[in-house]
Scaffold this motif. Structure first.
Motif, PDB file in Angstrom:
ATOM      1  N   UNK A 235       0.863  -1.182   0.000  1.00  0.00           N
ATOM      2  CA  UNK A 235       0.000   0.000   0.000  1.00  0.00           C
ATOM      3  C   UNK A 235       0.902   1.234   0.000  1.00  0.00           C
ATOM      4  N   UNK A 236       0.819   2.020  -1.050  1.00  0.00           N
ATOM      5  CA  UNK A 236       1.639   3.236  -1.150  1.00  0.00           C
ATOM      6  C   UNK A 236       0.806   4.455  -0.786  1.00  0.00           C
ATOM      7  N   UNK A 237       1.510   5.582  -0.594  1.00  0.00           N
ATOM      8  CA  UNK A 237       0.817   6.850  -0.370  1.00  0.00           C
ATOM      9  C   UNK A 237       0.042   7.229  -1.623  1.00  0.00           C
ATOM     10  N   UNK A 238      -1.137   7.822  -1.474  1.00  0.00           N
ATOM     11  CA  UNK A 238      -1.961   8.128  -2.648  1.00  0.00           C
ATOM     12  C   UNK A 238      -1.301   9.144  -3.565  1.00  0.00           C
ATOM     13  N   UNK A 239      -1.476   8.914  -4.883  1.00  0.00           N
ATOM     14  CA  UNK A 239      -0.983   9.863  -5.868  1.00  0.00           C
ATOM     15  C   UNK A 239      -1.956  11.018  -6.067  1.00  0.00           C
ATOM     16  N   UNK A 240      -1.710  11.818  -7.091  1.00  0.00           N
ATOM     17  CA  UNK A 240      -2.534  13.016  -7.309  1.00  0.00           C
ATOM     18  C   UNK A 240      -3.981  12.649  -7.616  1.00  0.00           C
ATOM     19  N   UNK A 241      -4.198  11.667  -8.484  1.00  0.00           N
ATOM     20  CA  UNK A 241      -5.567  11.268  -8.815  1.00  0.00           C
ATOM     21  C   UNK A 241      -6.283  10.683  -7.602  1.00  0.00           C
ATOM     22  N   UNK A 242      -5.553   9.871  -6.806  1.00  0.00           N
ATOM     23  CA  UNK A 242      -6.176   9.285  -5.619  1.00  0.00           C
ATOM     24  C   UNK A 242      -6.503  10.363  -4.582  1.00  0.00           C
ATOM     25  N   UNK A 243      -5.608  11.344  -4.429  1.00  0.00           N
ATOM     26  CA  UNK A 243      -5.891  12.425  -3.471  1.00  0.00           C
ATOM     27  C   UNK A 243      -7.109  13.230  -3.905  1.00  0.00           C
ATOM     28  N   UNK A 244      -7.227  13.467  -5.207  1.00  0.00           N
ATOM     29  CA  UNK A 244      -8.383  14.208  -5.700  1.00  0.00           C
ATOM     30  C   UNK A 244      -9.680  13.451  -5.394  1.00  0.00           C
ATOM     31  N   UNK A 245      -9.677  12.153  -5.623  1.00  0.00           N
ATOM     32  CA  UNK A 245     -10.879  11.344  -5.340  1.00  0.00           C
ATOM     33  C   UNK A 245     -11.163  11.286  -3.841  1.00  0.00           C
ATOM     34  N   UNK A 246     -10.106  11.173  -3.013  1.00  0.00           N
ATOM     35  CA  UNK A 246     -10.306  11.130  -1.558  1.00  0.00           C
ATOM     36  C   UNK A 246     -10.858  12.441  -1.033  1.00  0.00           C
ATOM     37  N   UNK A 247     -10.305  13.561  -1.515  1.00  0.00           N
ATOM     38  CA  UNK A 247     -10.787  14.868  -1.041  1.00  0.00           C
ATOM     39  C   UNK A 247     -12.260  15.052  -1.407  1.00  0.00           C
ATOM     40  N   UNK A 248     -12.629  14.678  -2.640  1.00  0.00           N
ATOM     41  CA  UNK A 248     -14.042  14.772  -3.035  1.00  0.00           C
ATOM     42  C   UNK A 248     -14.912  13.860  -2.175  1.00  0.00           C
ATOM     43  N   UNK A 249     -14.411  12.647  -1.889  1.00  0.00           N
ATOM     44  CA  UNK A 249     -15.177  11.694  -1.085  1.00  0.00           C
ATOM     45  C   UNK A 249     -15.403  12.212   0.324  1.00  0.00           C
ATOM     46  N   UNK A 250     -14.347  12.726   0.971  1.00  0.00           N
ATOM     47  CA  UNK A 250     -14.472  13.171   2.354  1.00  0.00           C
ATOM     48  C   UNK A 250     -15.195  14.513   2.469  1.00  0.00           C
ATOM     49  N   UNK A 251     -15.086  15.374   1.471  1.00  0.00           N
ATOM     50  CA  UNK A 251     -15.887  16.607   1.490  1.00  0.00           C
ATOM     51  C   UNK A 251     -17.371  16.260   1.430  1.00  0.00           C
ATOM     52  N   UNK A 252     -17.706  15.288   0.582  1.00  0.00           N
ATOM     53  CA  UNK A 252     -19.110  14.848   0.502  1.00  0.00           C
ATOM     54  C   UNK A 252     -19.549  14.202   1.812  1.00  0.00           C
ATOM     55  N   UNK A 253     -18.637  13.452   2.459  1.00  0.00           N
ATOM     56  CA  UNK A 253     -19.008  12.696   3.661  1.00  0.00           C
ATOM     57  C   UNK A 253     -19.109  13.583   4.892  1.00  0.00           C
TER      58      UNK A 253
END
Length: 574
Positions: free
Chosen positions: A462-480
């Motif tokens: 498991x690596x640290x998230x890249x730019x695309x993964x960070x973008x998806x995570x930020x959108x996910x947690x902002x929604x949550x």
């Protein structure tokens, strides 16, 4: 050239001075007694006559007038310049006077201000002095009241002590008098009392002896009759034997039932969290527990729901989830996994989701709980795996921070208790099983013992998230956490001036953040919004929170670096 503009004649004078000079000046002047030379006047008169007779006389006069006019204009210009300079000097003098007046006014104002401040200070000091004086008077009055109260309390105490002393003396005198009266009475009735005691003792002794004699006679007759009756002896023996067997059976049954209940409904002390039902949970939530017990609850089919990973890792984990579900369905031996990588990258979340989508129960324990158990670690590990074998669905054992007790026996300095615990764990996991599946998680898998690595069937990084993964995570947690927070009573957050450009900036600035760090950042945004009126998150607060989290992460990294350096130095000293 004057007049008609013709060529000058040779006999015309070139200028007025030339015209006034004689044509043939005398080589030697005549002198007289007075020293006056009249020839000069004559020559001037002649020059004037020649000039009057000349055609250019009028032009010469006009030229002289023009020169005189020019000199007058120059003189007027100089006078105007002098007047302008005088006006400028007067304006400067007026400005200087105004500055002086303003400075004087400012000085007067400052003086008045200082005087008012000084008067205010004097007034405040007077008020403070008055308050201090009043306070002093109140304190003095309070001291006097306290002294009066103390004197009254002292008088009351002395009075109470005097009364108690009198009461004590009275009681002592009364007791002494009563004692002396009883002593005198006892002395007078001494003989009668002794005779009475002798009679009572004799009567008691005779009664006891008679009771012993009668009891022995009755017991002897009963024992003789009992021993002579064979049937009674047999019934007594059977009764005692039945009672002993019943007590032993009850104790054994209770122990077996207790161990059965503990194995089925209890939870080993090593397990931090589990999806299996416990007795207390069954009593607290009987309906939900019954549904979970018989599999009537909703089963999750997506092992990576709510988990954002890179594409290659996502594909690999989905294959593992499908393989594990089919393994359970076909009752084949489970494969053990090793999840390694930086903390906060989703290892524990994936383990839970893998168990749920595969239809397995899960149990989470941490390697740091093994070492403090000491000698009891082996017993607790055996209890854990015995408990795992009783699961009707199968159990996924997730060992977080596994390197804490599964370190190499060759390179690491481990205690004898840790070595025994490691051996017990290796013994219970050495054979493939269709009853439990072990998932290891570690940040430092290189420290694992060789035998532990031999039991790992597949490793996932498991690596640290890249730019695309960070973008998806930020959108996910902002929604949550901001737009649709969980809970019916949780208030939604209103965002101001936060668009895609701001999100992209945060994606760039959160490089090096783990999934857990991004989740905490979203929770920090929510907390910052709840700290305002109306739960509003504006653009400045949005980026200020990001900067604060970046500084916190840098500080933590510095601490970890220093701690690692100290540990390395300690290891070298040893």
């Amino acid at each position: 050239m004057f007049g008609g503009g013709g060529r000058k004649r040779r006999d015309e004078p070139q200028s007025l001075s030339q015209a006034m000079q004689p044509e043939n000046p005398p080589t030697g002047g005549r002198s007289n007694v007075t020293g006056f030379d009249p020839e000069g006047l004559e020559r001037a008169a002649k020059a004037a006559r020649d000039l009057d007779n000349s055609r250019n006389a009028q032009a010469a006069i006009e030229l002289i007038k023009t020169q005189e006019t020019t000199k007058q204009h120059e003189a007027a210009a100089k006078r105007a310049e002098m007047d302008a300079y005088a006006q400028q000097m007067r304006a400067q003098n007026i400005e200087k006077e105004a500055d002086e007046a303003r400075k004087t006014l400012d000085a007067q104002t400052q003086h008045d201000k200082h005087r008012m401040e000084y008067q205010d200070q004097l007034e405040r000091k007077r008020q403070v002095d008055m308050l201090n004086a009043q306070k002093y008077m109140q304190e003095e009055q309070l001291k006097k009241q306290e002294e009066i109260a103390a004197r009254q309390e002292e008088m009351r105490r002395k009075t109470a002590e005097y009364e108690a002393e009198l009461r004590t003396k009275t009681e002592i005198a009364k007791a002494r008098a009563e004692t002396e009266g009883r002593i005198a009475q006892e002395r007078q009735n001494h003989d009668l009392i002794l005779e009475k005691v002798r009679l009572e003792a004799k009567e008691h002794r005779d009664t006891v002896l008679q009771a012993i004699t009668d009891g022995g006679k009755i017991l002897g007759e009963g024992l003789s009759s009992y021993l002579e009756d064979t049937e009674k002896l047999r019934n007594t023996a059977l009764t005692i034997t039945g009672i002993a067997v019943g007590v032993y059976t009850a104790r054994t049954s209770i122990g077996v039932a207790g161990r059965f209940v503990e194995a089925r409904l209890g939870k080993p002390s090593l397990v931090r969290e589990t999806s299996r039902l416990s007795a207390g949970q069954f009593l607290r939530q009987p309906l939900a527990s019954t549904q979970r017990l018989f599999g009537m609850g909703r089963k999750e089919t997506d092992a990576l729901k709510g988990i954002v990973l890179e594409n290659n890792l996502d594909t690999q984990l989905r294959k593992i989830a499908v393989s594990t579900a089919n393994t359970k369905k076909n009752r084949a031996p489970f494969r053990h996994l090793l999840l390694h990588g930086p903390p906060g990258t989703g290892k524990t979340m994936f383990a839970r989701s893998l168990a749920e989508c595969s239809g397995l129960d899960y149990a989470i324990l941490t390697g740091g709980d093994i070492a403090p158990l000491g000698r009891d670690a082996v017993t607790e590990l055996h209890k854990l795996f015995d408990w795992a074998k009783t699961s009707r669905k199968g159990l996924l054992v997730f060992v977080d921070e596994a390197d804490a007790f599964l370190q190499s026996r060759e390179t690491a300095r481990i205690s004898e208790d840790q070595r025994n615990a490691l051996n017990a764990f290796l013994f219970r996991t050495g054979t493939e099983s269709d009853q439990f599946m072990v998932v290891y998680a570690s940040n430092q898998p290189s420290q694992f013992d060789e035998a532990v690595m031999d039991r790992v069937d597949e490793m996932v990084e498991f690596r640290l998230p890249g730019e695309d993964e960070r973008r998806a995570m930020i959108a996910l947690y902002i929604e949550k956490y901001l737009l649709n927070p969980p809970g019916r009573l949780t208030k939604k957050v209103t965002t101001e001036n936060i668009a895609d450009a701001e999100i992209e900036r945060v994606v760039k600035e959160t490089e090096g953040f783990s999934g857990r760090a991004i989740s905490k950042l979203a929770i920090a945004w929510q907390a910052a919004a709840y700290g305002t009126e109306g739960a509003v998150l504006d653009r400045d607060t949005f980026f200020t929170t990001v900067e604060h989290h970046k500084k916190s992460m840098l500080t933590k990294e510095e601490w970890l670096k220093h701690a690692a350096e100290r540990a390395q130095l300690l290891a070298q000293d040893r």
